[in-house]
Design an enzyme around this catalytic site. Structure first.
Site, PDB file in Angstrom:
ATOM      1  N   GLU A 123     -23.032  68.241   0.265  1.00 27.76           N
ATOM      2  CA  GLU A 123     -22.043  67.375  -0.196  1.00 27.76           C
ATOM      3  C   GLU A 123     -22.588  66.311  -0.469  1.00 27.76           C
ATOM      4  O   GLU A 123     -23.772  65.920  -0.416  1.00 27.76           O
ATOM      5  CB  GLU A 123     -21.060  67.396   1.236  1.00 27.76           C
ATOM      6  CG  GLU A 123     -20.183  68.607   1.590  1.00 27.76           C
ATOM      7  CD  GLU A 123     -19.291  68.445   2.721  1.00 27.76           C
ATOM      8  OE1 GLU A 123     -19.207  67.309   3.375  1.00 27.76           O
ATOM      9  OE2 GLU A 123     -18.888  69.438   3.085  1.00 27.76           O
ATOM     10  N   HIS A 255     -10.804  59.845   1.121  1.00 24.48           N
ATOM     11  CA  HIS A 255     -11.272  60.931   0.697  1.00 24.48           C
ATOM     12  C   HIS A 255     -10.824  61.090  -1.020  1.00 24.48           C
ATOM     13  O   HIS A 255      -9.806  60.994  -1.392  1.00 24.48           O
ATOM     14  CB  HIS A 255     -11.022  62.183   1.197  1.00 24.48           C
ATOM     15  CG  HIS A 255     -11.912  63.427   0.983  1.00 24.48           C
ATOM     16  ND1 HIS A 255     -11.625  63.934  -0.025  1.00 24.48           N
ATOM     17  CD2 HIS A 255     -12.693  64.011   1.912  1.00 24.48           C
ATOM     18  CE1 HIS A 255     -12.622  64.975  -0.032  1.00 24.48           C
ATOM     19  NE2 HIS A 255     -13.240  65.106   1.180  1.00 24.48           N
ATOM     20  N   ARG A 301     -19.119  59.090  -1.052  1.00 23.80           N
ATOM     21  CA  ARG A 301     -17.595  58.977  -1.085  1.00 23.80           C
ATOM     22  C   ARG A 301     -16.957  57.592  -1.568  1.00 23.80           C
ATOM     23  O   ARG A 301     -15.873  57.545  -2.428  1.00 23.80           O
ATOM     24  CB  ARG A 301     -17.019  59.414   0.413  1.00 23.80           C
ATOM     25  CG  ARG A 301     -16.362  60.740   0.291  1.00 23.80           C
ATOM     26  CD  ARG A 301     -15.879  60.979   1.451  1.00 23.80           C
ATOM     27  NE  ARG A 301     -16.208  62.427   1.794  1.00 23.80           N
ATOM     28  CZ  ARG A 301     -15.756  62.956   2.639  1.00 23.80           C
ATOM     29  NH1 ARG A 301     -15.444  62.177   3.682  1.00 23.80           N
ATOM     30  NH2 ARG A 301     -16.349  63.905   3.066  1.00 23.80           N
ATOM     31  N   HIS A 362      -8.359  58.801   4.675  1.00 21.41           N
ATOM     32  CA  HIS A 362      -9.281  59.862   5.336  1.00 21.41           C
ATOM     33  C   HIS A 362      -9.706  59.863   6.624  1.00 21.41           C
ATOM     34  O   HIS A 362      -9.690  60.612   7.811  1.00 21.41           O
ATOM     35  CB  HIS A 362     -10.224  60.444   4.391  1.00 21.41           C
ATOM     36  CG  HIS A 362     -10.924  61.858   4.862  1.00 21.41           C
ATOM     37  ND1 HIS A 362     -10.218  62.892   5.096  1.00 21.41           N
ATOM     38  CD2 HIS A 362     -12.261  62.124   4.894  1.00 21.41           C
ATOM     39  CE1 HIS A 362     -11.170  63.890   5.613  1.00 21.41           C
ATOM     40  NE2 HIS A 362     -12.372  63.558   5.380  1.00 21.41           N
ATOM     41  N   ARG A 397     -18.910  56.244   5.779  1.00 20.30           N
ATOM     42  CA  ARG A 397     -19.330  57.741   6.709  1.00 20.30           C
ATOM     43  C   ARG A 397     -19.764  58.626   5.668  1.00 20.30           C
ATOM     44  O   ARG A 397     -19.375  59.033   4.655  1.00 20.30           O
ATOM     45  CB  ARG A 397     -18.243  58.231   7.392  1.00 20.30           C
ATOM     46  CG  ARG A 397     -18.753  59.544   8.020  1.00 20.30           C
ATOM     47  CD  ARG A 397     -17.724  60.186   8.778  1.00 20.30           C
ATOM     48  NE  ARG A 397     -16.464  60.734   8.030  1.00 20.30           N
ATOM     49  CZ  ARG A 397     -16.192  61.648   7.591  1.00 20.30           C
ATOM     50  NH1 ARG A 397     -17.030  62.823   8.184  1.00 20.30           N
ATOM     51  NH2 ARG A 397     -15.166  62.304   6.874  1.00 20.30           N
TER      52      ARG A 397
HETATM   53  P1  FAD Z   1      -9.295  64.499  16.756  1.00 21.17           P
HETATM   54  O1  FAD Z   1      -9.975  65.974  16.361  1.00 21.17           O
HETATM   55  O2  FAD Z   1      -8.369  63.874  15.710  1.00 21.17           O
HETATM   56  O3  FAD Z   1      -8.755  64.787  18.246  1.00 21.17           O
HETATM   57  C1  FAD Z   1      -7.957  63.682  18.586  1.00 21.17           C
HETATM   58  C2  FAD Z   1      -6.883  64.205  19.604  1.00 21.17           C
HETATM   59  O4  FAD Z   1      -6.400  63.338  20.338  1.00 21.17           O
HETATM   60  C3  FAD Z   1      -5.816  65.026  19.124  1.00 21.17           C
HETATM   61  O5  FAD Z   1      -5.619  66.161  20.087  1.00 21.17           O
HETATM   62  C4  FAD Z   1      -4.715  64.195  19.200  1.00 21.17           C
HETATM   63  O6  FAD Z   1      -3.378  65.113  19.474  1.00 21.17           O
HETATM   64  C5  FAD Z   1      -4.842  63.501  20.367  1.00 21.17           C
HETATM   65  N1  FAD Z   1      -4.313  62.091  20.790  1.00 21.17           N
HETATM   66  C6  FAD Z   1      -4.172  61.150  19.857  1.00 21.17           C
HETATM   67  N2  FAD Z   1      -3.561  60.188  20.563  1.00 21.17           N
HETATM   68  C7  FAD Z   1      -3.204  60.456  21.735  1.00 21.17           C
HETATM   69  C8  FAD Z   1      -2.556  60.034  22.799  1.00 21.17           C
HETATM   70  N3  FAD Z   1      -1.972  58.701  22.814  1.00 21.17           N
HETATM   71  N4  FAD Z   1      -2.282  60.496  24.024  1.00 21.17           N
HETATM   72  C9  FAD Z   1      -2.688  61.922  23.861  1.00 21.17           C
HETATM   73  N5  FAD Z   1      -3.417  62.578  22.890  1.00 21.17           N
HETATM   74  C10 FAD Z   1      -3.742  61.714  21.916  1.00 21.17           C
HETATM   75  N6  FAD Z   1     -15.507  65.743   9.479  1.00 21.17           N
HETATM   76  C11 FAD Z   1     -16.591  66.547   9.255  1.00 21.17           C
HETATM   77  O7  FAD Z   1     -17.659  66.247   9.822  1.00 21.17           O
HETATM   78  N7  FAD Z   1     -16.549  67.521   8.255  1.00 21.17           N
HETATM   79  C12 FAD Z   1     -15.647  67.914   7.718  1.00 21.17           C
HETATM   80  O8  FAD Z   1     -15.497  68.964   6.975  1.00 21.17           O
HETATM   81  C13 FAD Z   1     -14.368  67.214   7.927  1.00 21.17           C
HETATM   82  N8  FAD Z   1     -13.350  67.647   6.972  1.00 21.17           N
HETATM   83  C14 FAD Z   1     -12.080  67.208   7.473  1.00 21.17           C
HETATM   84  C15 FAD Z   1     -10.998  67.567   6.722  1.00 21.17           C
HETATM   85  C16 FAD Z   1      -9.683  66.607   6.953  1.00 21.17           C
HETATM   86  C17 FAD Z   1      -8.545  67.516   6.383  1.00 21.17           C
HETATM   87  C18 FAD Z   1      -9.441  66.019   7.940  1.00 21.17           C
HETATM   88  C19 FAD Z   1      -8.270  65.343   8.409  1.00 21.17           C
HETATM   89  C20 FAD Z   1     -10.713  65.358   8.585  1.00 21.17           C
HETATM   90  C21 FAD Z   1     -11.934  66.005   8.315  1.00 21.17           C
HETATM   91  N9  FAD Z   1     -13.140  65.570   8.977  1.00 21.17           N
HETATM   92  C22 FAD Z   1     -14.336  66.373   8.724  1.00 21.17           C
HETATM   93  C23 FAD Z   1     -13.149  64.353   9.890  1.00 21.17           C
HETATM   94  C24 FAD Z   1     -13.191  65.071  11.402  1.00 21.17           C
HETATM   95  O9  FAD Z   1     -12.413  66.239  11.309  1.00 21.17           O
HETATM   96  C25 FAD Z   1     -12.633  64.092  12.320  1.00 21.17           C
HETATM   97  O10 FAD Z   1     -13.214  62.807  12.031  1.00 21.17           O
HETATM   98  C26 FAD Z   1     -13.139  64.563  13.547  1.00 21.17           C
HETATM   99  O11 FAD Z   1     -12.414  65.952  13.725  1.00 21.17           O
HETATM  100  C27 FAD Z   1     -12.338  63.962  14.906  1.00 21.17           C
HETATM  101  O12 FAD Z   1     -12.446  64.503  15.961  1.00 21.17           O
HETATM  102  P2  FAD Z   1     -12.233  63.845  17.364  1.00 21.17           P
HETATM  103  O13 FAD Z   1     -12.440  64.700  18.296  1.00 21.17           O
HETATM  104  O14 FAD Z   1     -12.561  62.304  17.350  1.00 21.17           O
HETATM  105  O15 FAD Z   1     -10.567  63.376  16.920  1.00 21.17           O
HETATM  106  C1  SIN Z   2     -14.498  67.818   2.941  1.00 20.12           C
HETATM  107  O1  SIN Z   2     -14.727  68.868   3.360  1.00 20.12           O
HETATM  108  O2  SIN Z   2     -14.863  67.111   1.865  1.00 20.12           O
HETATM  109  C2  SIN Z   2     -14.675  66.695   4.302  1.00 20.12           C
HETATM  110  C3  SIN Z   2     -15.779  66.506   4.817  1.00 20.12           C
HETATM  111  C4  SIN Z   2     -15.571  65.270   5.620  1.00 20.12           C
HETATM  112  O3  SIN Z   2     -14.665  64.644   5.789  1.00 20.12           O
HETATM  113  O4  SIN Z   2     -16.893  64.950   6.141  1.00 20.12           O
END
Ligand code: FAD
Ligand code: SIN
Length: 557
Positions: A123, A255, A301, A362, A397
């Site tokens: 990437e 993104h 990015r 994003h 990032r």
């Molecule tokens: P999240 O996975 O967002 O989990 C947060 C949780 O907290 C959820 O369950 C939510 O419901 C809960 N929550 C929020 N507020 C509250 C509240 N007040 N009370 C109770 N629960 C709450 N990153 C990569 O490294 N590689 C990738 O390929 C990639 N692709 C992506 C594609 C997309 C479409 C998106 C949107 C993001 C992508 N990212 C990627 C970024 C990455 O997915 C996120 O940064 C990462 O998953 C965040 O993980 P987390 O556990 O911190 O939060």
């Molecule tokens: C993507 O698949 O382009 C998202 C990857 C990321 O947000 O790290």
């Protein structure tokens, strides 16, 4: 203890990769409650496509991954944090494969020196192939495996449809001294559910020796975002209200490539396509990225998103094109089955035609200031994953470093907490705290106020605090947000809480913090591009810090 009052060793708010990785490890020695505001799997994690960056190939080194992360971060990463997270990658991937995550394998090449036979993607900003992936639905596979494992653990209790409202930092411990749990809304009892019955919702008082924020990002602060509806920055807003230090909120990542279609709700088209050779083109077919950066379509990015924005403004076009038609159709269908199918659903065939794409909000690089184990400035409060700001990402990032951060931090935070409170004798007594008091609040008969304010706020952020900023637009956004916050405050105190209202209040706080941090930084760096000061200035190579009652300022300033 009534059913509205609960106690546990550790309360985790959020069930994405960070919260669940934490819970799994901590449940070896502690009773853990995980609250999640919708169904437990609903998270940014579930929608991740590209994969997880980790050093797993003999041609790759930790040093190279560290360097790529530092370059993308534009002078604001903390090198020790970057190193710790990068070095935690291979073990994290092994933990996930042990849980049954079926990452794509290399075709008949045998195991690499780490014993893995994983197919590694590429990437933007990565010198090497190092992205471990499960097709193009990596997040779904990871989330499902972690959830399955957590549900099987006797010491983990998951409360779905339960939303953290506010952290409990009781006065008796001195302001900002110690967090002892959270007030949590049972969304099923919320007045906007259940046929409009005007009963106060059930609000749980959950006390814990440690509270871990794992609430993810805040893409919903912008009108167009890749993020699902849960991404409303609740963790940052709760921590801010509790007096924690928040950092670097001006660095919001856009993104570069979301499918452009009026009904497609910003469907992400993974950067992995460009990793496999896809090219960005103008609507007339001209490739343009080499004019902006030698790394062309695989530049970091911030640069790609800004270049697309500039070209759209220059040509007046509503989108640019992403073209992977040079690749064999079988390869595209096999490597990107979900993206291919989703594009077809909207009438675009990736294998035969360039598809229209635009940037969308994003990833939140800022967040609750924390060390690499998640320790925040408030005792008893920890923050992990996207909601934390550790210094891994700096001003921008690197792709696929975020799942890595959640995976490694979740594990590290649990290990650190074990040394602090693993033994029951180390756990301080929990104080008596009052139950939630709804006061004289009544059920709202004007939910339209909430929807209207949501819309106005997100539109103002998109128009005034987007990819390219000016002082004038930031100030305009600041006054709009202040006005909306005043209305929200009035509404909040007069009405019974609902999830929508709480999310609106949080998103407004996050918007305020992004703008305040943006106004404090008098330069352009990484994701913060200010036309009034278009160059990076070494004297500003410091974090932006903000705390309740204290103006946003740069560290040491
Ligand atoms: P999240 O996975 O967002 O989990 C947060 C949780 O907290 C959820 O369950 C939510 O419901 C809960 N929550 C929020 N507020 C509250 C509240 N007040 N009370 C109770 N629960 C709450 N990153 C990569 O490294 N590689 C990738 O390929 C990639 N692709 C992506 C594609 C997309 C479409 C998106 C949107 C993001 C992508 N990212 C990627 C970024 C990455 O997915 C996120 O940064 C990462 O998953 C965040 O993980 P987390 O556990 O911190 O939060
Ligand atoms: C993507 O698949 O382009 C998202 C990857 C990321 O947000 O790290």
């Amino acid at each position: 203890m009534t059913q509205d009052r609960m106690r546990c060793d550790i309360l985790v708010i959020g069930s994405g990769i960070a919260g669940l990785s934490f819970a799994l490890e901590a449940s070896k020695w502690a009773d853990v409650i995980v609250v999640s505001k919708r169904s437990a799997s609903e998270s940014n994690t579930k929608y991740a496509q590209g994969g997880i960056a980790a050093v797993l190939s003999p041609e790759d080194t930790f040093e190279a991954h560290v360097q790529d992360t530092l370059v993308a971060g534009a002078g604001l990463c903390r090198e020790d944090v970057v190193r710790a997270i990068v070095e935690g990658g291979p073990a994290g991937i092994t933990r996930l494969t042990d849980l049954g995550v079926a990452f794509d394998q290399r075709q008949g090449e045998g195991p690499n020196e780490f014993g893995h036979e994983l197919d590694l993607g590429k990437e933007g900003g990565h010198q090497k192939r190092r992205i471990v992936h499960a097709g193009d639905i990596t997040g779904r596979a990871v989330e499902a495996a972690l959830l399955r494992a957590c549900q099987a653990r006797a010491r983990i209790r998951i409360l779905e449809d339960h939303m953290g409202i506010d952290l409990m930092v009781p006065e008796g411990f001195g302001a900002r001294d110690r967090c002892v749990g959270a007030y949590v809304l049972d969304c099923e009892t919320s007045p906007d559910r259940g046929g409009g019955e005007a009963r106060p919702a059930r609000v749980l008082t959950i006390q814990a020796h440690a509270t871990v924020l794992a609430t993810g990002g805040a893409g919903k602060v912008y009108l167009y975002t890749t993020n699902p509806d849960v991404a409303t920055g609740d963790g940052v807003a709760m921590a801010y209200r509790a007096g924690a230090t928040i950092a670097n909120m001006e660095f919001f990542q856009f993104h570069p490539t979301c499918l452009y279609h009026p009904q497609a709700k910003s469907f992400l088209v993974s950067e992995a396509l460009r990793g496999e050779g896809a090219v960005l083109r103008l609507p007339d077919g001209t490739p343009f990225m080499r004019r902006y950066d030698d790394r062309a379509d695989l530049a970091p990015r911030d640069i790609v998103a800004r270049s697309i924005d500039a070209e759209m403004k220059r040509t007046g076009s509503e989108h640019v094109l992403l073209d992977i038609t040079d690749k064999k159709p079988e390869f595209v269908r096999k490597r990107f089955p979900n993206i291919h199918a989703e594009c077809l659903r909207w009438g675009f065939d990736l294998t035969t035609q360039p598809i229209p794409v635009v940037p969308a909000a994003h990833y939140m690089c800022g967040g609750v200031a924390a060390d690499v184990d998640g320790k925040t400035s408030v005792k008893g409060l920890w923050a992990i994953g996207e909601t934390a700001c550790t210094g891994l990402h700096g001003a921008n990032r690197l792709a696929s470093n975020s799942l890595l951060e959640g995976l490694v931090m979740g594990y590290r935070c649990a290990t650190r907490l074990q040394t602090l409170i693993g033994d029951k004798a180390q756990r301080d007594a929990l104080p008596e705290v009052p139950s939630w008091d709804a006061g004289d609040a009544v059920a709202s008969d004007e939910a339209v106020v909430v929807t209207q304010n949501w819309d106005e706020l997100r539109r103002a952020m998109w128009n005034y605090v987007g990819i390219v900023r000016t002082d004038k637009r930031l100030r305009r956004a600041q006054s709009r947000i202040a006005m909306l916050q005043e209305e929200i405050r009035e509404y909040y105190w007069a009405h019974l809480v609902t999830r929508d209202l709480l999310e609106l209040r949080n998103i407004a706080t996050v918007a305020e913090l992004i703008v305040r941090c943006g106004l404090a930084r008098r330069e352009s760096r990484g994701l913060h591009y200010l036309l009034d000061a278009p160059k990076a200035d070494p004297k500003w190579a410091r974090d932006t810090l903000v705390r309740r009652g204290v103006p946003a300022h740069l560290e040491g300033g």
